[in-house]
Design an enzyme around this catalytic site. Structure first.
Site, PDB file in Angstrom:
ATOM      1  CE  LYS A 139      -4.000  -2.083   2.274  1.00 51.67           C
ATOM      2  NZ  LYS A 139      -4.881  -2.081   3.462  1.00 51.67           N
TER       3      LYS A 139
ATOM      4  CB  CYS B 185      -1.277   0.619   8.674  1.00 54.25           C
ATOM      5  SG  CYS B 185      -0.206   1.805   9.482  1.00 54.25           S
ATOM      6  CG  ASP B 186      -3.639  -4.761   5.601  1.00 51.69           C
ATOM      7  OD1 ASP B 186      -4.348  -4.145   4.790  1.00 51.69           O
ATOM      8  OD2 ASP B 186      -3.960  -5.873   6.056  1.00 51.69           O
ATOM      9  CB  SER B 187      -4.824  -4.752  11.198  1.00 49.69           C
ATOM     10  OG  SER B 187      -4.254  -3.522  11.586  1.00 49.69           O
TER      11      SER B 187
ATOM     12  N   GLY C 288       1.001  -4.478  10.195  1.00 47.83           N
ATOM     13  CA  GLY C 288       2.200  -4.104   9.461  1.00 47.83           C
ATOM     14  C   GLY C 288       2.213  -2.597   9.274  1.00 47.83           C
TER      15      GLY C 288
END
Length: 198
Positions: free
Chosen positions: A54, A71-73, A108
């Site tokens: 991203k 960010c990614d969860s 992340g």
């Protein structure tokens, strides 16, 4: 030196809210990355791969020296990475599996300085202890639609908060972004988070 422009490569209102509460005024640019096309060997690595994808996609479209945050969860439960549920039925199955147990929320983070091309990334992990909402409570929660828009089908700052008995780690990470980790990653790029205060 003029104020650096911070760009959040995420459409998450929770992440935007966390950054604003911390004194930043980010612009939002949604990456449009196809999350389903990416994979990794573990949930923590997957969260990082997604965050980097991203941030890199958005950074590649910018030219004015912005700082891009991606960010990614995902929720790790039984070794599996759980992102947003596909539908209400999926959310119900998830909650039936999670209640009374622990999972690890992995987010992340990737920060790219488009002025230098440098990037720093890492994953933050927070253990979440789920309560035991009954089937009627779960049905009411799922009917709100909230769990369809969040990793793991729950959030710490919304209607599912009463169903979370506790966490071990950074609460912001569960909401979507770890501010302490962001500070460290910015420092790796020679940027102080206090210099980004609006």
């Amino acid at each position: 030196m003029s104020q650096r422009v911070v760009v959040l490569a995420s459409q998450s209102p929770a992440r935007l809210g966390l950054l604003r509460q911390a004194g930043l005024a980010p612009e939002v640019v949604v990456s449009g990355v196809d999350e389903d096309a990416l994979s990794a060997d573990s949930p923590g690595e997957l969260a990082l791969v997604l965050a980097e994808a991203k941030a890199r996609k958005v950074a590649g479209e910018l030219t004015d020296g912005q700082l891009v945050i991606g960010c990614d969860s995902v929720l790790e439960l039984d070794g599996q990475a759980l992102g947003k549920p596909a539908d209400a039925a999926d959310a119900l199955v998830r909650w039936q599996a999670m209640r009374g147990r622990e999972g690890v929320l992995r987010t992340g983070h990737c920060v790219i300085d488009t002025a230098t091309g440098k990037e720093a990334s890492a994953t933050a992990s927070t253990t979440v202890r789920f309560g035991t909402p009954d089937d009627a409570e779960l049905a009411a929660y799922i009917a709100t639609g909230e769990p369809l828009y969040v990793a793991g089908a729950f959030t710490l700052d919304g209607r599912s908060a009463p169903f979370i008995e506790g966490i071990d780690g950074d609460p912001g990470n569960v909401i979507g972004l770890s501010l302490p980790l962001l500070r460290v990653l910015l420092a790796d790029l020679d940027v102080r988070i206090t210099d980004l205060w609006a």
